[in-house]
Design an enzyme around this catalytic site. Structure first.
Site, PDB file in Angstrom:
ATOM      1  N   ARG A 141       0.827  -1.214   0.000  1.00  0.00           N
ATOM      2  CA  ARG A 141       0.000   0.000   0.000  1.00  0.00           C
ATOM      3  C   ARG A 141       0.860   1.264   0.000  1.00  0.00           C
ATOM      4  NH1 ARG A 141      -5.472  -1.639   2.224  1.00  0.00           N
ATOM      5  NH2 ARG A 141      -6.066   0.527   2.430  1.00  0.00           N
ATOM      6  N   TYR A 144       0.808   4.258  -2.552  1.00  0.00           N
ATOM      7  CA  TYR A 144      -0.307   5.199  -2.382  1.00  0.00           C
ATOM      8  C   TYR A 144      -0.114   6.028  -1.105  1.00  0.00           C
ATOM      9  CZ  TYR A 144      -5.214   6.773  -2.099  1.00  0.00           C
ATOM     10  OH  TYR A 144      -6.363   7.525  -2.024  1.00  0.00           O
ATOM     11  N   PHE A 190     -19.322  -5.145  -2.812  1.00  0.00           N
ATOM     12  CA  PHE A 190     -20.446  -5.812  -2.141  1.00  0.00           C
ATOM     13  C   PHE A 190     -21.751  -5.573  -2.914  1.00  0.00           C
ATOM     14  CE2 PHE A 190     -18.688  -5.960   2.533  1.00  0.00           C
ATOM     15  CZ  PHE A 190     -17.667  -6.788   2.108  1.00  0.00           C
ATOM     16  N   PRO A 273      -5.714  -1.746   7.115  1.00  0.00           N
ATOM     17  CA  PRO A 273      -5.952  -1.106   8.422  1.00  0.00           C
ATOM     18  C   PRO A 273      -7.122  -1.749   9.164  1.00  0.00           C
ATOM     19  CG  PRO A 273      -5.649   0.550   6.711  1.00  0.00           C
ATOM     20  CD  PRO A 273      -5.770  -0.770   6.013  1.00  0.00           C
ATOM     21  N   GLN A 275      -8.954  -0.379  11.715  1.00  0.00           N
ATOM     22  CA  GLN A 275     -10.076   0.503  12.038  1.00  0.00           C
ATOM     23  C   GLN A 275      -9.806   1.892  11.465  1.00  0.00           C
ATOM     24  OE1 GLN A 275     -10.262   0.553  16.310  1.00  0.00           O
ATOM     25  NE2 GLN A 275      -8.256   1.487  16.534  1.00  0.00           N
TER      26      GLN A 275
HETATM   27  P1  NAD Z   1     -10.943   7.518  -9.158  1.00  0.00           P
HETATM   28  O1  NAD Z   1      -9.972   6.443  -9.443  1.00  0.00           O
HETATM   29  O2  NAD Z   1     -12.356   7.316  -9.557  1.00  0.00           O
HETATM   30  O3  NAD Z   1     -10.471   8.898  -9.779  1.00  0.00           O
HETATM   31  C1  NAD Z   1      -9.130   9.234 -10.000  1.00  0.00           C
HETATM   32  C2  NAD Z   1      -9.045   9.923 -11.346  1.00  0.00           C
HETATM   33  O4  NAD Z   1      -7.674  10.318 -11.583  1.00  0.00           O
HETATM   34  C3  NAD Z   1      -9.437   9.010 -12.505  1.00  0.00           C
HETATM   35  O5  NAD Z   1     -10.296   9.695 -13.373  1.00  0.00           O
HETATM   36  C4  NAD Z   1      -8.108   8.679 -13.173  1.00  0.00           C
HETATM   37  O6  NAD Z   1      -8.235   8.364 -14.542  1.00  0.00           O
HETATM   38  C5  NAD Z   1      -7.321   9.939 -12.911  1.00  0.00           C
HETATM   39  N1  NAD Z   1      -5.869   9.750 -12.943  1.00  0.00           N
HETATM   40  C6  NAD Z   1      -5.137   8.790 -12.344  1.00  0.00           C
HETATM   41  N2  NAD Z   1      -3.833   8.968 -12.587  1.00  0.00           N
HETATM   42  C7  NAD Z   1      -3.731  10.098 -13.355  1.00  0.00           C
HETATM   43  C8  NAD Z   1      -2.652  10.791 -13.937  1.00  0.00           C
HETATM   44  N3  NAD Z   1      -1.383  10.371 -13.770  1.00  0.00           N
HETATM   45  N4  NAD Z   1      -2.903  11.885 -14.679  1.00  0.00           N
HETATM   46  C9  NAD Z   1      -4.190  12.326 -14.862  1.00  0.00           C
HETATM   47  N5  NAD Z   1      -5.261  11.694 -14.339  1.00  0.00           N
HETATM   48  C10 NAD Z   1      -5.023  10.595 -13.591  1.00  0.00           C
HETATM   49  O7  NAD Z   1     -10.848   7.799  -7.570  1.00  0.00           O
HETATM   50  P2  NAD Z   1     -11.696   8.772  -6.649  1.00  0.00           P
HETATM   51  O8  NAD Z   1     -12.320   7.941  -5.604  1.00  0.00           O
HETATM   52  O9  NAD Z   1     -12.531   9.676  -7.461  1.00  0.00           O
HETATM   53  O10 NAD Z   1     -10.535   9.606  -5.945  1.00  0.00           O
HETATM   54  C11 NAD Z   1     -10.213  10.919  -6.333  1.00  0.00           C
HETATM   55  C12 NAD Z   1      -9.123  11.455  -5.407  1.00  0.00           C
HETATM   56  O11 NAD Z   1      -9.581  11.443  -4.050  1.00  0.00           O
HETATM   57  C13 NAD Z   1      -7.835  10.627  -5.435  1.00  0.00           C
HETATM   58  O12 NAD Z   1      -6.744  11.491  -5.364  1.00  0.00           O
HETATM   59  C14 NAD Z   1      -7.943   9.802  -4.188  1.00  0.00           C
HETATM   60  O13 NAD Z   1      -6.667   9.460  -3.682  1.00  0.00           O
HETATM   61  C15 NAD Z   1      -8.680  10.729  -3.243  1.00  0.00           C
HETATM   62  N6  NAD Z   1      -9.382   9.971  -2.203  1.00  0.00           N
HETATM   63  C16 NAD Z   1     -10.523   9.289  -2.494  1.00  0.00           C
HETATM   64  C17 NAD Z   1     -11.150   8.550  -1.501  1.00  0.00           C
HETATM   65  C18 NAD Z   1     -12.426   7.796  -1.730  1.00  0.00           C
HETATM   66  O14 NAD Z   1     -12.903   7.113  -0.838  1.00  0.00           O
HETATM   67  N7  NAD Z   1     -13.053   7.882  -2.890  1.00  0.00           N
HETATM   68  C19 NAD Z   1     -10.578   8.489  -0.215  1.00  0.00           C
HETATM   69  C20 NAD Z   1      -9.409   9.184   0.022  1.00  0.00           C
HETATM   70  C21 NAD Z   1      -8.821   9.920  -0.973  1.00  0.00           C
HETATM   71  N1  UDP Z   2     -12.901  -5.502   1.684  1.00  0.00           N
HETATM   72  C1  UDP Z   2     -13.627  -6.669   1.819  1.00  0.00           C
HETATM   73  N2  UDP Z   2     -14.126  -7.244   0.702  1.00  0.00           N
HETATM   74  C2  UDP Z   2     -13.991  -6.709  -0.538  1.00  0.00           C
HETATM   75  C3  UDP Z   2     -13.272  -5.492  -0.671  1.00  0.00           C
HETATM   76  C4  UDP Z   2     -12.734  -4.923   0.466  1.00  0.00           C
HETATM   77  O1  UDP Z   2     -13.792  -7.188   2.930  1.00  0.00           O
HETATM   78  O2  UDP Z   2     -14.518  -7.281  -1.520  1.00  0.00           O
HETATM   79  C5  UDP Z   2     -12.370  -4.865   2.904  1.00  0.00           C
HETATM   80  C6  UDP Z   2     -10.905  -4.469   2.834  1.00  0.00           C
HETATM   81  O3  UDP Z   2     -10.070  -5.553   3.183  1.00  0.00           O
HETATM   82  C7  UDP Z   2     -10.849  -3.334   3.838  1.00  0.00           C
HETATM   83  C8  UDP Z   2     -12.225  -2.690   3.727  1.00  0.00           C
HETATM   84  O4  UDP Z   2     -13.058  -3.648   3.086  1.00  0.00           O
HETATM   85  O5  UDP Z   2     -10.690  -3.852   5.144  1.00  0.00           O
HETATM   86  C9  UDP Z   2     -12.226  -1.405   2.908  1.00  0.00           C
HETATM   87  O6  UDP Z   2     -11.579  -1.667   1.674  1.00  0.00           O
HETATM   88  P1  UDP Z   2     -11.474  -0.595   0.513  1.00  0.00           P
HETATM   89  O7  UDP Z   2     -10.551  -1.166  -0.504  1.00  0.00           O
HETATM   90  O8  UDP Z   2     -12.824  -0.188   0.088  1.00  0.00           O
HETATM   91  O9  UDP Z   2     -10.840   0.689   1.216  1.00  0.00           O
HETATM   92  P2  UDP Z   2      -9.522   0.937   2.110  1.00  0.00           P
HETATM   93  O10 UDP Z   2      -8.989  -0.378   2.609  1.00  0.00           O
HETATM   94  O11 UDP Z   2      -8.583   1.633   1.221  1.00  0.00           O
HETATM   95  O12 UDP Z   2     -10.047   1.752   3.221  1.00  0.00           O
END
Ligand code: NAD
Ligand code: UDP
Length: 310
Positions: A141, A144, A190, A273, A275
């Protein structure tokens, strides 16, 4: 009307953000390399004369004239960010350098979409912004987590060194329509499994917890953060403090979708993680925000979206 750049604008969160900014009368430039995003997410915006799309990878410099930059480009699901981990780190780090350089040149305000992953597998619960986290620097991980941590460092160095107007939000798990159906995140997995009648795959024993925020609540606070007082840089946690185990989530989704899928248990991925729950006092105090949509209501909307798609 401001000229606003949204990197990652064709992704899940980015497409909702572009839509909202256009509805507020702004001129929006969506930059995306379409790695995880899709044209489908933004197709409904294409006829708007104030919406523009540019296929571009943020790891390369970008020369445009804008007033604000929302830097969202980065794959967010473990399956996608682990597909090409070197590119993931480059996207966070080189992407941040390029967007900060752009912000410096055009004197734009810039917001970084950081993540709860900067806390790693936390020993402090709920997580507060002052907590420095417990992150494995060499695990699967890390591309990221450490990429996003380094991006935060760059934002604060540009702030101290070049007086840039920065905003850093730490987003906790967010869900809703336009999540990628195959991106491996737990809510989309899910729901898709439940709707198809496939087994619901719980990793580990399902006792690990997450806090899930509905997309509309999140977009609201991201915009509030961009528009907040100049001296408020963050980092600020944004998310819904309602905390659920993966077993509870699976049961809720089965009930709300009326599915008869059975739950199966699979191995827990490395460094998963245990929690996660945001302390959002800072967001409440500085941005006057707290989430409004509870998990059941948000899941109903999301299930309806996937049901239509499938
Ligand atoms: P997503 O994967 O749907 O969107 C990411 C977008 O970035 C996509 O459209 C992808 O094509 C584009 N992308 C990836 N690499 C690129 C690059 N090198 N150049 C240009 N475009 C690029 O994900 P999301 O859930 O919409 O997340 C958006 C942002 O929010 C991300 O930075 C992510 O880390 C952050 N974030 C999201 C969550 C969540 O739960 N959704 C949680 C924490 C942080
Ligand atoms: N997870 C799960 N089944 C799945 C996908 C994810 O049990 O089919 C679990 C995963 O192991 C994690 C939690 O759900 O504990 C959240 O996972 P997700 O990838 O959505 O987000 P993140 O771990 O980045 O918070």
């Amino acid at each position: 009307m401001e000229k606003i750049l949204v990197t990652g604008g064709a992704g899940f969160l980015g497409s909702h953000l572009c839509e909202r900014l256009l509805s507020e009368g702004h001129d929006v430039l969506c930059v995306d390399n379409f790695f995880t995003g899709s044209k489908h997410n933004i197709a409904h915006l294409m006829s708007n004369p104030y919406f523009e799309v540019m296929r571009h990878d943020v790891t390369f410099p970008l020369y445009v004239e804008v007033d604000q930059i929302y830097n969202l480009a980065c794959p967010a699901s473990p399956v996608h960010y682990q597909f090409d981990p070197v590119q993931t780190t480059k996207t966070s780090v080189h992407g941040a350098i390029n967007m900060l350089g752009l912000a410096k040149r055009v004197k734009a305000r810039i917001l970084q979409a950081s993540t709860s992953e900067v806390y790693g597998d936390p020993e402090i619960h709920p997580q507060i912004e002052e907590y420095w986290g417990r992150v494995n620097p060499v695990g699967i991980r890390s591309c990221y987590d450490e990429g996003k941590r380094c991006a935060e460092t760059l934002f604060f160095d540009y702030f101290r060194q070049h007086q840039l107007r920065i905003k850093v939000v730490r987003i906790f798990n967010t869900y809703g329509p336009r999540m990628h159906p195959n991106d491996g995140r737990v809510v989309s997995n899910f729901i898709v499994q439940a709707l198809k009648g496939d087994d619901i795959t719980i990793y580990g024993d399902g006792a690990q917890s997450r806090s899930f925020c509905y997309v509309d609540d999140l977009i609201e606070v991201i915009i509030r953060m961009m528009d907040s007082a100049q001296d408020f840089t963050g980092p600020v946690n944004i998310g819904n403090p309602g905390e659920f185990t993966m077993l509870e989530l699976a049961e809720k989704i089965l009930r709300l979708s009326g599915s008869h899928s059975k739950i199966v248990f699979k191995p827990l991925p490395q460094d998963d993680p245990k929690q996660r729950q945001p302390n959002i006092n800072l967001a409440k105090e500085k941005l006057g925000w707290e989430p409004k949509v509870n998990l059941e209501d948000g899941l109903k909307e999301t299930i309806a979206y996937f049901a239509k798609m499938l």
